[in-house]
Design an enzyme around this catalytic site. Structure first.
Site, short mmCIF file in Angstrom:
data_model
loop_
_atom_site.label_atom_id
_atom_site.label_comp_id
_atom_site.label_asym_id
_atom_site.label_seq_id
_atom_site.Cartn_x
_atom_site.Cartn_y
_atom_site.Cartn_z
N ASP A 3 40.44 36.70 37.65
CA ASP A 3 40.79 37.35 38.90
C ASP A 3 39.65 38.23 39.39
O ASP A 3 38.82 38.71 38.60
CB ASP A 3 42.06 38.21 38.73
CG ASP A 3 43.30 37.35 38.51
OD1 ASP A 3 43.25 36.16 38.85
OD2 ASP A 3 44.29 37.89 37.99
N ARG A 4 39.61 38.47 40.67
CA ARG A 4 38.52 39.24 41.29
C ARG A 4 38.37 40.62 40.65
O ARG A 4 37.25 41.09 40.40
CB ARG A 4 38.77 39.38 42.79
CG ARG A 4 37.69 40.16 43.54
CD ARG A 4 37.94 40.12 45.04
NE ARG A 4 36.90 40.84 45.75
CZ ARG A 4 36.92 42.16 45.98
NH1 ARG A 4 37.96 42.88 45.56
NH2 ARG A 4 35.94 42.74 46.64
#
Length: 247
Positions: free
Chosen positions: A211-212
């Site tokens: 995930d970012r």
């Protein structure tokens, strides 16, 4: 052997010990002038209130006009600008006889809508060959500027088939507009030196995503064999993933 076996035990260990075994990748890229055009002469001032004359002084228009063989269409001229191939030496800073090696302090990166003024020099530049993937593979001369700001990026492990990279937080693993880790990989990893038994990927590709907002290890494939085998391992849940949360 014609069949490559991924170092599973090594990957598991590195995924758990990334902070203690990593080294920081401090990269530098050097550039040179590939072609230098004569100082550009504008018959009408670039700040002419007439809209058409101002439009004609935009860089992509100038490129297609001064070098129609290299830039036969305005779309190709725009693409060259987007890929970082064009630089501008403003009229006051150009000196005849200067060396062809780029001095970044004197150069201005050419954007499609950059306004060319009288006596400006337009030049095509390229990256000097180094140990990383060449521009012919990526299409771009420069690494993604937004990701460069987060350098150095940790390279945990690297061989001819895979690499393990410590993705910084607030970076997409795979995204759009070159604002992701995948777009940065060719500028920090070396291409494989392989026999004909293995097919290299044109550019290195992450096998999975984080995930970012999550930092951590990302396995990167350099060959089709590695991409296929690791993708199957993730699909069959043979890869152990561990997360640490700060609360």
């Amino acid at each position: 052997s014609s069949r490559w076996q991924p170092p599973v035990a090594l990957c598991s260990l590195l995924l758990l010990l990334s902070r203690t075994t990593s080294h920081q990748q401090r990269c530098s890229w050097r550039y040179e002038i590939e072609h230098l055009y004569p100082p550009y002469e504008i018959k009408q001032p670039a700040d002419d209130p007439n809209r058409n004359s101002r439009k004609e002084a935009l860089l992509f228009h100038v490129l297609s006009r001064i070098d129609a063989s290299r830039f036969p269409s305005k779309s190709q001229a725009r693409r060259a600008c987007q890929h970082g191939r064009i630089v501008i030496i403003r009229g006051g800073s150009f000196r005849t006889g200067a060396e062809d090696t780029c001095d970044e302090d004197l150069l201005e990166r050419g954007e499609s809508d950059s306004l060319i003024r009288n006596r400006d020099v337009v030049a095509i530049r390229t990256r000097i060959p180094d140990k990383y993937y060449p521009p012919s593979c990526t299409g771009y001369v420069d690494p993604p500027p937004d990701i460069v700001k987060m350098m150095p990026i940790d390279i945990i492990y690297e061989d001819d088939h895979i690499s393990i990279v410590n993705k910084p937080e607030l970076v997409n693993t795979i995204g759009r507009k070159r604002m992701d880790l995948q777009s940065m990989l060719p500028f920090i990893l070396r291409p494989p030196e392989l026999s004909q038994l293995f097919a290299p990927l044109q550019t290195p590709r992450p096998v999975h995503r984080l995930d970012r907002k999550t930092s951590g290890c990302v396995i990167v494939a350099k060959t089709e064999e590695a991409m296929t085998r690791f993708s199957r391992m993730f699909a069959s849940r043979k890869v152990q993933k561990s997360y640490v949360a700060v609360v």
